[in-house]
Motif scaffolding. Structure first.
Motif, PDB file in Angstrom:
ATOM      1  N   CYS A  27       0.849  -1.189   0.000  1.00  0.00           N
ATOM      2  CA  CYS A  27       0.000   0.000   0.000  1.00  0.00           C
ATOM      3  C   CYS A  27       0.890   1.247   0.000  1.00  0.00           C
ATOM      4  CB  CYS A  27      -0.909  -0.006   1.224  1.00  0.00           C
ATOM      5  SG  CYS A  27      -1.836   1.536   1.432  1.00  0.00           S
ATOM      6  N   CYS A  30       0.282   3.047   3.698  1.00  0.00           N
ATOM      7  CA  CYS A  30       0.696   2.499   4.991  1.00  0.00           C
ATOM      8  C   CYS A  30       1.766   1.416   4.871  1.00  0.00           C
ATOM      9  CB  CYS A  30      -0.522   1.959   5.728  1.00  0.00           C
ATOM     10  SG  CYS A  30      -1.285   0.564   4.900  1.00  0.00           S
ATOM     11  N   CYS A  44      -6.099  -2.610   0.180  1.00  0.00           N
ATOM     12  CA  CYS A  44      -5.242  -2.565   1.353  1.00  0.00           C
ATOM     13  C   CYS A  44      -6.131  -2.950   2.532  1.00  0.00           C
ATOM     14  CB  CYS A  44      -4.692  -1.151   1.524  1.00  0.00           C
ATOM     15  SG  CYS A  44      -4.045  -0.837   3.184  1.00  0.00           S
ATOM     16  N   VAL A  46      -6.191  -1.816   5.374  1.00  0.00           N
ATOM     17  CA  VAL A  46      -6.568  -0.624   6.131  1.00  0.00           C
ATOM     18  C   VAL A  46      -7.328   0.376   5.261  1.00  0.00           C
ATOM     19  CG1 VAL A  46      -5.707   1.373   7.437  1.00  0.00           C
ATOM     20  CG2 VAL A  46      -4.608  -0.857   7.699  1.00  0.00           C
ATOM     21  N   HIS A  47      -6.813   0.618   4.051  1.00  0.00           N
ATOM     22  CA  HIS A  47      -7.328   1.709   3.234  1.00  0.00           C
ATOM     23  C   HIS A  47      -8.344   1.282   2.190  1.00  0.00           C
ATOM     24  CE1 HIS A  47      -3.553   3.365   4.871  1.00  0.00           C
ATOM     25  NE2 HIS A  47      -4.351   4.389   5.050  1.00  0.00           N
TER      26      HIS A  47
HETATM   27 ZN    ZN Z   1      -2.973   1.091   3.353  1.00  0.00          ZN
END
Ligand code: ZN
Length: 138
Positions: A27, A30, A44, A46-47
């Protein structure tokens, strides 16, 4: 930089369980490994959905382009609304002219980005300046 909180690890496990493939790309935000979903989408943990990009200047270009394309749609809607109001006899010349101004700038920056993409290279400073310009106009 990668955050490996229990939530992230769980999310990664969930992705793998759902049949996603862990990729060698990371990513750009991050640094966590990206996953390709069965649908072909790259995410990702997280994203969420991300674009795979080659370098940092390309990251900002992708973002600016997305914002501008969104702006283009909004402006088109506003222009059409102003036009409808004008047809009903409500004078909207000033508003219309302002939106046309925004559209003109948007188109100019977008064509610059697309031209740069075609050439495969763009000066990073250009993209950053366009980004500032686009935000100011919103
Ligand atoms: Zn990310």
């Amino acid at each position: 930089m990668a955050q490996r909180s229990p939530d992230v690890v769980k999310k990664m496990a969930d992705l793998l369980r759902a049949g996603a493939t862990m990729l060698s790309e990371r990513c750009p935000v991050c640094g966590l490994p990206l996953f390709r979903l069965r649908s072909g989408e790259v995410v990702c943990p997280v994203h969420g959905r991300v674009y795979i990009v080659r370098d940092e200047s390309e990251v900002s270009r992708v973002t600016v382009q997305g914002v501008l394309e969104e702006l283009e749609k909004v402006v088109a809607t506003r222009i059409s609304e102003s036009l409808e109001a004008a047809k009903r006899g409500e004078p909207r010349a000033r508003e219309l002219s302002e939106w046309l101004d925004v559209l003109e700038r948007t188109e100019r920056i977008l064509s610059m980005i697309r031209r740069a993409q075609a050439q495969g290279e763009v000066e990073k400073s250009n993209v950053e300046n366009s980004e500032r310009g686009a935000r100011k106009r919103q």
